[in-house]
Design a protein around this motif. Structure first.
Motif, PDB file in Angstrom:
ATOM      1  N   ILE A 164       0.855  -1.200   0.000  1.00 44.39           N
ATOM      2  CA  ILE A 164       0.000   0.000   0.000  1.00 44.39           C
ATOM      3  C   ILE A 164       0.889   1.248   0.000  1.00 44.39           C
ATOM      4  CG2 ILE A 164      -1.722   1.296   1.342  1.00 44.39           C
ATOM      5  CD1 ILE A 164      -2.814  -1.300   0.152  1.00 44.39           C
ATOM      6  N   LEU A 165       1.946   1.221   0.829  1.00 45.59           N
ATOM      7  CA  LEU A 165       2.863   2.370   0.879  1.00 45.59           C
ATOM      8  C   LEU A 165       3.542   2.575  -0.475  1.00 45.59           C
ATOM      9  CD1 LEU A 165       4.489   1.870   4.390  1.00 45.59           C
ATOM     10  CD2 LEU A 165       2.900   3.669   3.711  1.00 45.59           C
ATOM     11  N   LYS A 166       3.684   1.470  -1.225  1.00 50.33           N
ATOM     12  CA  LYS A 166       4.284   1.585  -2.557  1.00 50.33           C
ATOM     13  C   LYS A 166       3.233   1.882  -3.619  1.00 50.33           C
ATOM     14  CE  LYS A 166       7.989  -1.130  -3.283  1.00 50.33           C
ATOM     15  NZ  LYS A 166       8.953  -2.215  -3.163  1.00 50.33           N
ATOM     16  N   ARG A 167       2.033   2.238  -3.158  1.00 48.36           N
ATOM     17  CA  ARG A 167       0.925   2.689  -4.014  1.00 48.36           C
ATOM     18  C   ARG A 167       0.394   1.607  -4.951  1.00 48.36           C
ATOM     19  NH1 ARG A 167       0.991   7.909  -2.745  1.00 48.36           N
ATOM     20  NH2 ARG A 167       3.004   8.830  -2.292  1.00 48.36           N
ATOM     21  N   ARG A 168       0.492   0.361  -4.519  1.00 48.31           N
ATOM     22  CA  ARG A 168      -0.165  -0.700  -5.286  1.00 48.31           C
ATOM     23  C   ARG A 168      -1.655  -0.634  -5.016  1.00 48.31           C
ATOM     24  NH1 ARG A 168       2.950  -5.359  -5.805  1.00 48.31           N
ATOM     25  NH2 ARG A 168       1.070  -6.527  -6.252  1.00 48.31           N
ATOM     26  N   PRO A 169      -2.503  -0.926  -6.019  1.00 48.18           N
ATOM     27  CA  PRO A 169      -3.948  -0.917  -5.772  1.00 48.18           C
ATOM     28  C   PRO A 169      -4.301  -1.886  -4.639  1.00 48.18           C
ATOM     29  CG  PRO A 169      -3.488  -1.181  -8.112  1.00 48.18           C
ATOM     30  CD  PRO A 169      -2.166  -1.268  -7.401  1.00 48.18           C
ATOM     31  N   TRP A 170      -5.284  -1.502  -3.855  1.00 48.82           N
ATOM     32  CA  TRP A 170      -5.689  -2.220  -2.654  1.00 48.82           C
ATOM     33  C   TRP A 170      -5.964  -3.709  -2.921  1.00 48.82           C
ATOM     34  CZ3 TRP A 170      -5.231  -1.574   2.243  1.00 48.82           C
ATOM     35  CH2 TRP A 170      -6.099  -2.195   3.132  1.00 48.82           C
ATOM     36  N   ASP A 171      -6.744  -4.006  -3.972  1.00 49.63           N
ATOM     37  CA  ASP A 171      -7.112  -5.407  -4.245  1.00 49.63           C
ATOM     38  C   ASP A 171      -5.880  -6.259  -4.540  1.00 49.63           C
ATOM     39  OD1 ASP A 171      -9.639  -4.641  -4.006  1.00 49.63           O
ATOM     40  OD2 ASP A 171     -10.229  -4.917  -6.110  1.00 49.63           O
ATOM     41  N   GLY A 212      -4.372  -9.302  -2.362  1.00 46.62           N
ATOM     42  CA  GLY A 212      -4.166 -10.584  -3.041  1.00 46.62           C
ATOM     43  C   GLY A 212      -2.763 -11.118  -2.770  1.00 46.62           C
ATOM     44  N   ASP A 213      -1.770 -10.232  -2.888  1.00 45.72           N
ATOM     45  CA  ASP A 213      -0.380 -10.641  -2.615  1.00 45.72           C
ATOM     46  C   ASP A 213      -0.203 -10.991  -1.142  1.00 45.72           C
ATOM     47  OD1 ASP A 213       0.291 -10.344  -5.190  1.00 45.72           O
ATOM     48  OD2 ASP A 213       1.813  -8.793  -4.887  1.00 45.72           O
ATOM     49  N   ALA A 214      -0.844 -10.209  -0.284  1.00 50.54           N
ATOM     50  CA  ALA A 214      -0.742 -10.473   1.164  1.00 50.54           C
ATOM     51  C   ALA A 214      -1.255 -11.880   1.455  1.00 50.54           C
ATOM     52  CB  ALA A 214      -1.539  -9.434   1.947  1.00 50.54           C
ATOM     53  N   SER A 232       6.926  -7.538  -0.354  1.00 53.64           N
ATOM     54  CA  SER A 232       7.248  -6.634  -1.460  1.00 53.64           C
ATOM     55  C   SER A 232       8.580  -7.021  -2.105  1.00 53.64           C
ATOM     56  CB  SER A 232       7.280  -5.190  -0.967  1.00 53.64           C
ATOM     57  OG  SER A 232       8.303  -5.049  -0.011  1.00 53.64           O
ATOM     58  N   GLN A 233       9.094  -8.192  -1.731  1.00 52.94           N
ATOM     59  CA  GLN A 233      10.319  -8.739  -2.299  1.00 52.94           C
ATOM     60  C   GLN A 233      11.503  -7.788  -2.268  1.00 52.94           C
ATOM     61  OE1 GLN A 233       8.445 -10.148  -6.038  1.00 52.94           O
ATOM     62  NE2 GLN A 233       8.772 -12.139  -5.111  1.00 52.94           N
ATOM     63  N   PRO A 234      11.778  -7.215  -1.102  1.00 52.77           N
ATOM     64  CA  PRO A 234      12.961  -6.360  -0.984  1.00 52.77           C
ATOM     65  C   PRO A 234      14.216  -7.214  -1.131  1.00 52.77           C
ATOM     66  CG  PRO A 234      12.078  -6.808   1.188  1.00 52.77           C
ATOM     67  CD  PRO A 234      11.135  -7.431   0.200  1.00 52.77           C
ATOM     68  N   ASP A 235      15.319  -6.606  -1.556  1.00 60.55           N
ATOM     69  CA  ASP A 235      16.487  -7.461  -1.800  1.00 60.55           C
ATOM     70  C   ASP A 235      17.401  -7.609  -0.588  1.00 60.55           C
ATOM     71  OD1 ASP A 235      17.419  -4.900  -2.068  1.00 60.55           O
ATOM     72  OD2 ASP A 235      18.375  -5.210  -4.011  1.00 60.55           O
ATOM     73  N   ILE A 236      17.119  -6.860   0.490  1.00 58.48           N
ATOM     74  CA  ILE A 236      17.917  -7.027   1.707  1.00 58.48           C
ATOM     75  C   ILE A 236      16.965  -7.326   2.866  1.00 58.48           C
ATOM     76  CG2 ILE A 236      19.536  -5.920   3.294  1.00 58.48           C
ATOM     77  CD1 ILE A 236      20.412  -4.224   0.799  1.00 58.48           C
TER      78      ILE A 236
END
Ligand code: ADP
Ligand code: MG
Length: 232
Positions: free
Chosen positions: A113-120, A124-126, A162-166
């Protein structure tokens, strides 16, 4: 030559004033590569959480530099450090830090959400990540309805969604039973190897030692390396 994921140089951090002044990190230097799983062990109060906070852009050191993927983190402006925390780091706090007023699924969706992905899409990813940590049937509950081990798994799902790399995990399996802890670490290790990420884990959990590429020992604000053979 490829950048190091983390290159902390001579980091020092003090807390408190006057007689209560404590040195939490004494001239600590540590490197971690992409594709590597680094473990940090050591007694309580030795500075492990402080070190993780300094390399993650959460706590500013008094001196020393933290270079992350070629960027001198603490020389960046405030906004850039906040962006760094959001985009590059997946942090699991020792005491979870879940939001009590949100459901489990909403907690996991926060970074998206903080990365401005649409809520749905974010929800879904969550749900997909809750499934990975074995909690899809807890998605609609608030954290207070979950056991400590379940809350810990929610915190892990939120750190990786969110697949951060670290990835920076502070005692991430302390409340998990053997099989659950092992399966989550196996999943994370797989991601680290295949996607060229880096993970730093503070742990007392000897079940994780087998997965580590390197183990460092922290004592009284100082770091030293441990022979992997003798630590297992
Ligand atoms: N916010 C703080 N204020 C004052 N002292 C702190 C704070 N955070 C940590 N410390 C002190 O710094 C030292 C290292 O703490 P910490 O990094 O939490 O150790 P660990 O994670 O290894 O248990 C301890 O002496 C602790 O009391
Ligand atoms: Mg700690």
């Amino acid at each position: 030559m490829a950048n190091l994921a983390i290159d902390a140089r001579a980091v020092t951090k003090w807390f408190g004033e006057g007689d209560a002044r404590t040195c939490a990190l004494r001239d600590v230097s540590v490197e971690a590569k992409f594709g590597e799983m680094l473990l940090i062990v050591g007694p309580s109060g030795s500075g492990k959480t402080t070190l993780l906070s300094v390399i993650s852009g959460i706590l500013r050191p008094d001196s020393g530099d933290v270079v992350v993927d070629g960027i001198d983190l603490w020389k960046q402006p405030h906004d850039a450090i906040a962006d760094f925390r959001l985009n590059r780091i997946g942090f699991v706090f020792q005491d979870y830090h879940l939001f009590a007023r949100l459901t489990t699924a909403e907690n996991v969706a926060i970074p998206l959400i903080l990365k401005r992905r649409p809520w749905d899409e974010a929800l879904g990813d969550a749900l997909r990540y809750l499934k990975i940590v074995g909690l899809e049937n807890r998605a609609q509950l608030p954290p207070v309805k979950l056991s400590g081990g379940e809350q810990q798994r929610v915190a892990i799902a939120r750190a990786i969604v969110s697949q951060p790399d670290i990835l920076v995990f502070d005692e991430p399996t302390a409340s998990l039973d053997g099989d659950t802890g092992r399966s989550i670490i196996e999943f994370v290790k797989h991601q680290v190897l295949n996607e060229h990420r880096c993970i730093v884990i503070v742990t007392h959990d000897s079940r994780i030692f087998d997965y580590a590429d390197r183990i460092l020992h922290m004592e009284d604000g100082r770091l030293k390396s441990v022979d992997l053979g003798s630590a297992k």
